[in-house]
Design a protein around this motif. Structure first.
Motif, PDB file in Angstrom:
ATOM      1  N   LEU A  11       0.784  -1.315   0.111  1.00 18.67           N
ATOM      2  CA  LEU A  11       0.170   0.047  -0.027  1.00 18.67           C
ATOM      3  C   LEU A  11       1.015   1.297  -0.019  1.00 18.67           C
ATOM      4  O   LEU A  11       0.530   2.397  -0.707  1.00 18.67           O
ATOM      5  CB  LEU A  11      -0.854  -0.003   1.108  1.00 18.67           C
ATOM      6  CG  LEU A  11      -2.191  -0.750   1.059  1.00 18.67           C
ATOM      7  CD1 LEU A  11      -2.815  -0.697   2.532  1.00 18.67           C
ATOM      8  CD2 LEU A  11      -3.053  -0.296  -0.117  1.00 18.67           C
ATOM      9  N   ASP A  12       2.054   1.304   0.663  1.00 18.88           N
ATOM     10  CA  ASP A  12       2.806   2.431   0.641  1.00 18.88           C
ATOM     11  C   ASP A  12       3.282   2.846  -0.430  1.00 18.88           C
ATOM     12  O   ASP A  12       3.127   3.947  -1.002  1.00 18.88           O
ATOM     13  CB  ASP A  12       4.132   2.089   1.449  1.00 18.88           C
ATOM     14  CG  ASP A  12       3.833   2.120   3.096  1.00 18.88           C
ATOM     15  OD1 ASP A  12       2.641   2.728   3.472  1.00 18.88           O
ATOM     16  OD2 ASP A  12       4.467   1.740   3.831  1.00 18.88           O
ATOM     17  N   VAL A  13       3.679   1.668  -1.356  1.00 21.23           N
ATOM     18  CA  VAL A  13       4.052   2.255  -2.594  1.00 21.23           C
ATOM     19  C   VAL A  13       2.871   2.367  -3.637  1.00 21.23           C
ATOM     20  O   VAL A  13       3.101   3.229  -4.778  1.00 21.23           O
ATOM     21  CB  VAL A  13       5.141   1.144  -3.188  1.00 21.23           C
ATOM     22  CG1 VAL A  13       4.454  -0.225  -3.756  1.00 21.23           C
ATOM     23  CG2 VAL A  13       6.085   1.627  -4.290  1.00 21.23           C
ATOM     24  N   GLY A  14       1.947   1.535  -3.432  1.00 21.37           N
ATOM     25  CA  GLY A  14       0.542   1.858  -4.359  1.00 21.37           C
ATOM     26  C   GLY A  14       0.251   3.189  -4.220  1.00 21.37           C
ATOM     27  O   GLY A  14      -0.071   3.929  -5.127  1.00 21.37           O
ATOM     28  N   LEU A  15       0.029   3.738  -3.033  1.00 24.09           N
ATOM     29  CA  LEU A  15      -0.403   5.104  -2.724  1.00 24.09           C
ATOM     30  C   LEU A  15       0.351   6.251  -3.123  1.00 24.09           C
ATOM     31  O   LEU A  15       0.169   7.370  -3.506  1.00 24.09           O
ATOM     32  CB  LEU A  15      -0.784   5.209  -1.030  1.00 24.09           C
ATOM     33  CG  LEU A  15      -1.866   4.403  -0.719  1.00 24.09           C
ATOM     34  CD1 LEU A  15      -1.982   4.389   0.835  1.00 24.09           C
ATOM     35  CD2 LEU A  15      -3.183   4.740  -1.190  1.00 24.09           C
ATOM     36  N   GLN A  16       1.754   5.946  -2.979  1.00 20.24           N
ATOM     37  CA  GLN A  16       2.871   6.885  -3.618  1.00 20.24           C
ATOM     38  C   GLN A  16       2.816   7.043  -4.977  1.00 20.24           C
ATOM     39  O   GLN A  16       3.083   8.102  -5.714  1.00 20.24           O
ATOM     40  CB  GLN A  16       4.177   6.212  -3.201  1.00 20.24           C
ATOM     41  CG  GLN A  16       5.310   7.513  -3.698  1.00 20.24           C
ATOM     42  CD  GLN A  16       6.741   6.823  -3.204  1.00 20.24           C
ATOM     43  OE1 GLN A  16       6.630   5.939  -2.455  1.00 20.24           O
ATOM     44  NE2 GLN A  16       7.635   7.524  -3.647  1.00 20.24           N
ATOM     45  N   TYR A  17       2.312   5.884  -5.686  1.00 19.29           N
ATOM     46  CA  TYR A  17       2.227   5.938  -7.379  1.00 19.29           C
ATOM     47  C   TYR A  17       0.603   5.659  -7.612  1.00 19.29           C
ATOM     48  O   TYR A  17       0.611   4.487  -8.096  1.00 19.29           O
ATOM     49  CB  TYR A  17       3.261   4.970  -7.758  1.00 19.29           C
ATOM     50  CG  TYR A  17       4.641   5.452  -7.603  1.00 19.29           C
ATOM     51  CD1 TYR A  17       5.458   6.231  -8.225  1.00 19.29           C
ATOM     52  CD2 TYR A  17       5.349   4.598  -6.647  1.00 19.29           C
ATOM     53  CE1 TYR A  17       6.577   6.847  -7.671  1.00 19.29           C
ATOM     54  CE2 TYR A  17       6.685   4.799  -6.216  1.00 19.29           C
ATOM     55  CZ  TYR A  17       7.191   6.071  -7.019  1.00 19.29           C
ATOM     56  OH  TYR A  17       8.792   6.374  -6.474  1.00 19.29           O
ATOM     57  N   PRO A  18      -0.203   6.397  -7.722  1.00 17.43           N
ATOM     58  CA  PRO A  18      -1.742   6.051  -7.992  1.00 17.43           C
ATOM     59  C   PRO A  18      -1.962   5.453  -9.475  1.00 17.43           C
ATOM     60  O   PRO A  18      -3.064   5.139  -9.729  1.00 17.43           O
ATOM     61  CB  PRO A  18      -2.320   7.178  -7.752  1.00 17.43           C
ATOM     62  CG  PRO A  18      -1.204   8.326  -7.671  1.00 17.43           C
ATOM     63  CD  PRO A  18      -0.081   7.749  -7.193  1.00 17.43           C
ATOM     64  N   SER A  19      -0.784   5.855 -10.326  1.00 13.02           N
ATOM     65  CA  SER A  19      -0.923   5.534 -11.605  1.00 13.02           C
ATOM     66  C   SER A  19      -0.681   3.922 -11.930  1.00 13.02           C
ATOM     67  O   SER A  19      -0.917   3.478 -13.078  1.00 13.02           O
ATOM     68  CB  SER A  19      -0.204   6.234 -12.576  1.00 13.02           C
ATOM     69  OG  SER A  19       1.362   6.152 -11.971  1.00 13.02           O
ATOM     70  N   ALA A  20      -0.357   3.223 -10.954  1.00 16.62           N
ATOM     71  CA  ALA A  20       0.303   1.915 -10.909  1.00 16.62           C
ATOM     72  C   ALA A  20      -1.147   1.220 -10.928  1.00 16.62           C
ATOM     73  O   ALA A  20      -1.817   1.131  -9.999  1.00 16.62           O
ATOM     74  CB  ALA A  20       1.144   1.292  -9.958  1.00 16.62           C
ATOM     75  N   GLN A  21      -1.408   0.125 -11.885  1.00 16.39           N
ATOM     76  CA  GLN A  21      -2.408  -0.658 -11.722  1.00 16.39           C
ATOM     77  C   GLN A  21      -1.873  -1.986 -10.838  1.00 16.39           C
ATOM     78  O   GLN A  21      -2.898  -2.507 -10.200  1.00 16.39           O
ATOM     79  CB  GLN A  21      -2.928  -1.298 -13.336  1.00 16.39           C
ATOM     80  CG  GLN A  21      -3.563  -0.308 -13.934  1.00 16.39           C
ATOM     81  CD  GLN A  21      -2.633   0.647 -14.904  1.00 16.39           C
ATOM     82  OE1 GLN A  21      -1.461   0.837 -14.611  1.00 16.39           O
ATOM     83  NE2 GLN A  21      -3.387   1.341 -15.592  1.00 16.39           N
TER      84      GLN A  21
END
Length: 352
Positions: free
Chosen positions: A125-135
């Motif tokens: 989640l940490d990296v997913g929220l940092q990069y919201p363009s990542a599917q």
């Protein structure tokens, strides 16, 4: 008949902040009693608490349902969906994903025999929220005694989907792995269409095994124009297979045929014609060597399922390779099929 155990919606615990993303964990399972309890416990141990875990049983006749039902009784975030009608593995994967709640911001399909680290959700989640363009969100994974990907630049956290797809198709660094290794953004999952292609392959074979790398296809479709976020840590663990789909495909040696099929399905999206031709030639040489090696073994060349699988796969792939501009690979596969059929033929039998 379909039966649901547990609540229809996940219940927040006292440790759950109301504004934290909901993660839906989906576990399709058939005869998973041996390892399911460990999988359920791995999810329950997560630092991130806002999750629901939906186990979808495919008419198991072992203790799978009892194990999941006990977990659902102990934790309201665990749900069990049972089906009395058995369906092939990929069909169960598809119907399991239909159980995903609409408000899940992230989805992770975790196999019943797989495990995740206690901080898996937190770090992804940490990296997913940092990069919201990542599917997709990925991490290192432990596959038995091997850690994959084997080597990866620690400064890289966001990768263009087209580059990820190219690496997979060209035999390079695979950051995706299997469904248990990645977290999907909820809105990236297709609505109204099955995520996995459950059609039999090779065409015409009865009781064909699940296609090699079929679990990568939906992710490659997501990555056409998308991104992958990567967190550097071993967060998922897969056990050495002990009789499931992977062992079946290993026994039949389906990986080269499957890699070629995957290449032909997605080359037009991600590769140049020259890249397709070079990669097809490499895979065709490997495939031909496998067929030659196996055809020399008396037991193997009379294994009807092995012969049927590869004779049909080779016959299907060769003309498609030629049509897509890889004639050398097509010629190699035709020669491999002639050798396989000739060696497996009974004395006096005409070989076509």
């Amino acid at each position: 008949m379909t039966v649901r155990y547990g609540l229809a919606s996940p219940v927040a615990t006292s440790n759950t902040a109301p504004d934290t993303p909901l993660i839906a964990v989906i576990t399709p399972v058939f005869r998973g009693a041996r390892h399911l309890a460990d999988c359920l416990e791995a999810v329950r141990r997560q630092e991130h608490q806002n999750w629901c875990h939906i186990v979808v049983d495919n008419a198991s006749d072992d203790d799978t349902r009892a194990i999941a039902a006990t977990a659902a009784a102990e934790d309201a975030r665990v749900q069990l969906v049972t089906h009395d009608l058995y369906v092939p593995m990929l069909d169960n994967w598809n119907r399991a994903l239909l159980e995903c709640p609409a408000d899940a911001e992230y989805v992770m399909q975790v196999g019943a025999d797989d495990l995740i680290a206690d901080d898996c959700f937190t770090r992804m989640l940490d990296v997913g929220l940092q990069y919201p363009s990542a599917q997709l969100i990925a991490a290192y994974r432990s596959d038995g005694s091997i850690t994959l990907p084997a080597a990866f630049d620690e400064s890289i956290e966001l990768i263009a989907g087209v580059e990820v797809a190219r690496e997979v198709l060209l035999g390079g660094t695979d950051v995706i792995g299997s469904p248990s290794n990645v977290m999907m953004r909820g809105d990236a999952i297709p609505i109204g269409t099955p995520m996995y292609d459950g059609r039999a392959w090779p065409p015409g074979m009865t009781n064909a095994p699940a296609r090699w790398a079929v679990d990568k296809e939906p992710f490659l479709r997501m990555l056409d124009g998308g991104y992958v976020a990567f967190t550097h840590g071993v967060l998922t663990m897969s056990r050495q297979d002990d009789g499931g789909a992977t062992s079946v495909t290993e026994d039949l040696r389906t990986h080269c045929a499957g890699d070629l099929e995957l290449l032909l399905r997605f080359a037009e999206r991600f590769l140049t014609r020259a890249e397709l031709r070079r990669r097809a030639r490499v895979l065709a040489v490997r495939y031909s060597a496998i067929i030659a090696n196996q055809a020399l073994r008396r037991g193997r060349r009379h294994d009807e399922r092995f012969v049927e699988y590869h004779s049909r796969a080779l016959a299907h792939l060769a003309p498609v390779l030629r049509e897509q501009g890889a004639p050398e690979a097509a010629t190699a596969l035709r020669a491999a099929r002639r050798m396989l059929v000739a060696r497996s033929a009974a004395p006096g039998q005409t070989v076509t």
